[in-house]
Design a protein around this motif. Structure first.
Motif, PDB file in Angstrom:
ATOM      1  N   VAL A 122     -28.656 -68.750 -10.568  1.00 32.97           N
ATOM      2  CA  VAL A 122     -29.016 -69.275  -9.245  1.00 32.97           C
ATOM      3  C   VAL A 122     -28.598 -68.290  -8.155  1.00 32.97           C
ATOM      4  N   ARG A 123     -27.365 -67.805  -8.243  1.00 31.66           N
ATOM      5  CA  ARG A 123     -26.876 -66.855  -7.229  1.00 31.66           C
ATOM      6  C   ARG A 123     -27.710 -65.579  -7.226  1.00 31.66           C
ATOM      7  N   TYR A 124     -27.928 -65.002  -8.404  1.00 36.73           N
ATOM      8  CA  TYR A 124     -28.668 -63.748  -8.489  1.00 36.73           C
ATOM      9  C   TYR A 124     -30.116 -63.929  -8.043  1.00 36.73           C
ATOM     10  N   SER A 125     -30.726 -65.059  -8.377  1.00 35.17           N
ATOM     11  CA  SER A 125     -32.131 -65.242  -8.004  1.00 35.17           C
ATOM     12  C   SER A 125     -32.289 -65.302  -6.489  1.00 35.17           C
ATOM     13  N   VAL A 126     -31.402 -66.007  -5.817  1.00 35.72           N
ATOM     14  CA  VAL A 126     -31.462 -66.073  -4.351  1.00 35.72           C
ATOM     15  C   VAL A 126     -31.165 -64.696  -3.757  1.00 35.72           C
ATOM     16  N   MET A 127     -30.160 -64.028  -4.294  1.00 34.34           N
ATOM     17  CA  MET A 127     -29.775 -62.713  -3.781  1.00 34.34           C
ATOM     18  C   MET A 127     -30.917 -61.702  -3.962  1.00 34.34           C
ATOM     19  N   PHE A 128     -31.532 -61.667  -5.148  1.00 33.77           N
ATOM     20  CA  PHE A 128     -32.627 -60.725  -5.397  1.00 33.77           C
ATOM     21  C   PHE A 128     -33.826 -61.042  -4.510  1.00 33.77           C
ATOM     22  N   ALA A 129     -34.128 -62.318  -4.339  1.00 39.63           N
ATOM     23  CA  ALA A 129     -35.274 -62.691  -3.514  1.00 39.63           C
ATOM     24  C   ALA A 129     -35.063 -62.263  -2.064  1.00 39.63           C
ATOM     25  N   VAL A 130     -33.881 -62.509  -1.517  1.00 37.67           N
ATOM     26  CA  VAL A 130     -33.611 -62.172  -0.118  1.00 37.67           C
ATOM     27  C   VAL A 130     -33.542 -60.657   0.082  1.00 37.67           C
ATOM     28  N   ILE A 131     -32.756 -59.982  -0.748  1.00 41.93           N
ATOM     29  CA  ILE A 131     -32.579 -58.532  -0.575  1.00 41.93           C
ATOM     30  C   ILE A 131     -33.872 -57.787  -0.879  1.00 41.93           C
ATOM     31  N   GLY A 132     -34.554 -58.166  -1.955  1.00 42.02           N
ATOM     32  CA  GLY A 132     -35.803 -57.491  -2.318  1.00 42.02           C
ATOM     33  C   GLY A 132     -36.877 -57.661  -1.262  1.00 42.02           C
ATOM     34  N   THR A 133     -37.003 -58.863  -0.734  1.00 38.57           N
ATOM     35  CA  THR A 133     -37.995 -59.109   0.310  1.00 38.57           C
ATOM     36  C   THR A 133     -37.633 -58.344   1.584  1.00 38.57           C
ATOM     37  N   ALA A 134     -36.357 -58.282   1.924  1.00 34.71           N
ATOM     38  CA  ALA A 134     -35.928 -57.535   3.109  1.00 34.71           C
ATOM     39  C   ALA A 134     -36.211 -56.043   2.952  1.00 34.71           C
ATOM     40  N   VAL A 135     -35.936 -55.505   1.789  1.00 33.35           N
ATOM     41  CA  VAL A 135     -36.202 -54.076   1.550  1.00 33.35           C
ATOM     42  C   VAL A 135     -37.701 -53.796   1.589  1.00 33.35           C
ATOM     43  N   ASP A 136     -38.501 -54.666   0.979  1.00 36.45           N
ATOM     44  CA  ASP A 136     -39.951 -54.470   1.020  1.00 36.45           C
ATOM     45  C   ASP A 136     -40.498 -54.587   2.441  1.00 36.45           C
ATOM     46  N   TYR A 137     -39.954 -55.503   3.227  1.00 37.74           N
ATOM     47  CA  TYR A 137     -40.377 -55.639   4.623  1.00 37.74           C
ATOM     48  C   TYR A 137     -40.029 -54.377   5.416  1.00 37.74           C
ATOM     49  N   ALA A 138     -38.799 -53.898   5.247  1.00 34.77           N
ATOM     50  CA  ALA A 138     -38.376 -52.685   5.963  1.00 34.77           C
ATOM     51  C   ALA A 138     -39.218 -51.485   5.532  1.00 34.77           C
ATOM     52  N   THR A 139     -39.500 -51.387   4.250  1.00 34.90           N
ATOM     53  CA  THR A 139     -40.317 -50.282   3.746  1.00 34.90           C
ATOM     54  C   THR A 139     -41.726 -50.340   4.322  1.00 34.90           C
ATOM     55  N   SER A 140     -42.295 -51.545   4.404  1.00 35.26           N
ATOM     56  CA  SER A 140     -43.654 -51.668   4.953  1.00 35.26           C
ATOM     57  C   SER A 140     -43.699 -51.294   6.431  1.00 35.26           C
ATOM     58  N   LYS A 141     -42.595 -51.446   7.144  1.00 33.89           N
ATOM     59  CA  LYS A 141     -42.557 -51.067   8.550  1.00 33.89           C
ATOM     60  C   LYS A 141     -42.275 -49.577   8.738  1.00 33.89           C
ATOM     61  N   ILE A 142     -41.526 -48.968   7.826  1.00 34.15           N
ATOM     62  CA  ILE A 142     -41.144 -47.568   7.961  1.00 34.15           C
ATOM     63  C   ILE A 142     -42.231 -46.621   7.434  1.00 34.15           C
TER      64      ILE A 142
END
Length: 194
Positions: A122-142
């Motif tokens: 549960v912890r890892y799934s939430v962490m991966f979803a939040v961090i992965g989505t944030a990194v993908d969002y930042a990458t799409s903007k950069i």
């Protein structure tokens, strides 16, 4: 009969009549760009973190760096693979952040279950979803800014004082002639010695 078949100039890359070689090369490039390159970069980043960690005075620093590098690469490879699996399953766009969230949740749940049991899943799934989505969002903007920078012809201009010089055709020919002369003189010395 002619109306049933498409002419060669009417075939699009995504049509069922297109050649499989075009599709396979496109899929390979996409696979490299979306999974392989991030995994390799994460491995390099993990190795760097291992070198700079609190264990840098340890004699087994190379083993520690390798462990960090492999862990970063495994996590990134699982996340990117899950994200692409979700994208293909949903037939979505590569920039869709829902793919990132679902892929992060799934890969985090699997890796968390393997590492820390049901609570860790549960912890890892939430962490991966939040961090992965944030990194993908930042990458799409950069990435648009980086691509715009790459399109310029002079995006990497060496300063005038730099010892690295870009040679034109004439200077390159003169350099090759000097190298050939040095090679012949060294080769003649070796013949005389033997």
């Amino acid at each position: 009969m002619a109306s049933d078949e498409k002419s060669a100039d009417q075939i699009t890359p995504n049509s069922p009549f297109s050649s499989s070689s075009n599709l396979s090369s496109s899929n390979q490039d996409h696979w490299k760009q979306r999974i392989l390159i991030p995994t390799v970069l994460a491995g390099i980043a993990g190795g760097s973190v291992g070198l700079l960690s609190k264990h840098r005075n340890n004699p087994a620093l190379s083993a520690i760096s390798a462990i960090y590098a492999s862990n970063f690469a495994i996590v990134t490879g699982c996340y990117c693979g899950a994200r692409e699996f979700v994208r293909v399953s949903r037939e979505g766009k590569p920039d869709d952040l829902l793919n990132s969230a679902i892929g992060g949740f799934g890969s985090g749940a699997i890796l968390g279950r393997l590492q820390a049991g049901p609570v860790g899943a549960v912890r890892y799934s939430v962490m991966f979803a939040v961090i992965g989505t944030a990194v993908d969002y930042a990458t799409s903007k950069i990435m648009p800014a980086i691509n715009k920078l790459k399109e310029k012809d002079d995006w990497l201009v060496l300063p005038e004082w730099s010892p690295i010089k870009i040679l034109d055709e004439e200077a390159l020919a003169a350099k090759r002639a000097r190298e050939e002369k040095i090679y012949r003189s060294v080769h003649n010395l070796k013949k005389e010695e033997s």
